[in-house]
Write a protein that holds these residues in place. Structure first.
Motif, PDB file in Angstrom:
ATOM      1  N   ASN A  80      61.564  28.339  60.908  1.00  0.00           N
ATOM      2  CA  ASN A  80      62.767  28.673  61.682  1.00  0.00           C
ATOM      3  C   ASN A  80      62.925  30.182  61.719  1.00  0.00           C
TER       4      ASN A  80
ATOM      5  N   GLU B  58      59.100  31.361  64.621  1.00  0.00           N
ATOM      6  CA  GLU B  58      58.936  29.978  64.124  1.00  0.00           C
ATOM      7  C   GLU B  58      57.691  29.267  64.663  1.00  0.00           C
TER       8      GLU B  58
ATOM      9  N   ARG C 199      57.305  25.522  63.472  1.00  0.00           N
ATOM     10  CA  ARG C 199      58.563  24.768  63.582  1.00  0.00           C
ATOM     11  C   ARG C 199      58.319  23.252  63.575  1.00  0.00           C
TER      12      ARG C 199
ATOM     13  N   GLU D  80      64.533  22.122  57.457  1.00  0.00           N
ATOM     14  CA  GLU D  80      64.721  23.211  58.403  1.00  0.00           C
ATOM     15  C   GLU D  80      65.929  24.054  58.027  1.00  0.00           C
TER      16      GLU D  80
END
Length: 383
Positions: free
Chosen positions: A284, A288, A291, A354
């Motif tokens: 993040n 990112e 991700r 996350e």
């Protein structure tokens, strides 16, 4: 005819109630009975309304007529008669009667008497009033008349906010300012860092491709922060440069993928005959690039492009959660990866869950193809 006419002589005993000198004389006896209905009187001031039944005409007639041209003291008229006479002259018919009923008698006497009357009505110092409640203006005060000094000061004190109000306003402004700053910080972290990192990573990728096209060769040992390869993950549409080291400032915060190339977490290079090629990147913010690596499945391709060769890996396994201190995932033969012996492996590491860095997510892969760039792109990048 608009001129004044004298009153009838037969209603009085030879003397008129008002003479030209302005003095008043008492009424005499009447020669005939008064009419059943009172009649209006015609004076020098005009036609006036008759007094109400039962009114003492003698007391009213005994008063001297007010001289408009003198400033001498005057004897006040009776309150009831004067108020009713003024009201009768102010209006006609039902409107005049209503105005007469609404007239408020003026309290006789000097200043002290008026103050006592004001106290009885709950005025300046009379009655009990809540200090927080603004004083209502008198009903009979002319709104066009300017306020007195005392009234102006009182209204100024009432308009002045209390200390509690000032404190609440200050606290509210602090909260609003803090909220705005937090919103700006979140916007910077989640949006602006990605914009800047994508720009930096894209510039580095183009620079590498230009150097390779121009025949500029990189040395075998790379400096920290120096780019030397390009990572492709076709399923996730990821194209990011790979640089030496895993420093946030030099590598990761610029949107690049870092290679574990420094002790004590030194891993092999892709061209090594055996070993584990370890990589790290942000999940993040700051570009990112990792991700969505949690979406990779067994068999998905991961390609590392260097100046001379394409190295193609296939995903074999994943470790969803592990502590950051578990460095064994970068061993030449990582435990838990499913590999049983030495080989040419790749390891992708990032933070999880996350927007946190509490744990690490691990993805392992095994090299399945080594293709020279002179032969063109591998099938994994063409499909």
């Amino acid at each position: 005819m608009t001129a004044l006419r004298p009153e009838r002589e037969d209603l009085y005993d030879g003397e008129r109630p008002y003479e030209s000198s302005g003095g008043a004389r008492p009424y005499g006896g009447r020669r005939q009975d008064p009419p059943t209905a009172p009649m209006p009187r015609l004076t020098e001031e005009g036609l006036t309304a008759p007094p109400p039944p039962g009114e003492d005409l003698t007391a009213a007639a005994a008063l001297p007529r007010a001289d408009e041209e003198t400033m001498a003291l005057r004897i006040p008229r009776p309150t009831g008669y004067g108020a009713q006479s003024e009201a009768a002259r102010a209006g006609t018919g039902a409107a005049g009667a209503s105005s007469a009923a609404s007239v408020t008698p003026v309290a006789p006497g000097g200043r002290a008497a008026r103050r006592r009357a004001a106290k009885r009505r709950g005025g300046r110092h009379g009655g009990v009033r809540d200090a927080r409640e603004p004083a209502a203006p008198p009903a009979d005060r002319d709104p066009q008349r300017p306020l007195s000094r005392v009234e102006a000061r009182r209204q100024a004190r009432l308009r002045k906010p209390s200390p509690a109000t000032v404190a609440s306003r200050a606290i509210g402004e602090v909260f609003i300012t803090t909220g705005v700053l937090m919103l700006l910080f979140v916007t910077y972290q989640l949006w602006w860092t990605n914009v800047r990192a994508h720009a930096q990573a894209g510039s580095e990728t183009h620079q590498l491709q230009d150097d390779w096209a121009n025949g500029k060769r990189n040395p075998g040992v790379f400096e920290p922060g120096q780019g030397f390869a390009i990572l492709h993950i076709p399923k996730l549409d990821v194209v990011a440069p790979i640089a030496e080291g895993v420093s946030n400032k030099r590598v990761l915060d610029k949107g690049m993928v870092g290679h574990y190339g420094e002790a004590p977490l030194k891993t092999a290079m892709p061209d090594a005959r055996t070993g584990n090629f370890g990589l790290a990147a942000h999940r993040n913010t700051h570009g990112e690039p990792f991700r969505y690596i949690n979406r990779l499945k067994a068999g998905d391709a991961v390609v590392v492009e260097t100046q001379d060769t394409y190295f193609v890996y296939k995903v074999t396994s994943m470790l969803p959660v592990t502590p950051p201190s578990n460095t064994s995932v970068l061993n030449p033969v990582p435990p838990g990866s499913g590999f049983t012996g030495p080989g040419r492996y790749i390891t992708l590491t990032t933070c999880t869950p996350e927007f946190t860095s509490k744990y690490r997510l691990i993805v392992w892969g095994k090299m399945v193809q080594e293709r020279p760039r002179s032969k063109g792109k591998p099938d994994a990048l063409i499909e």
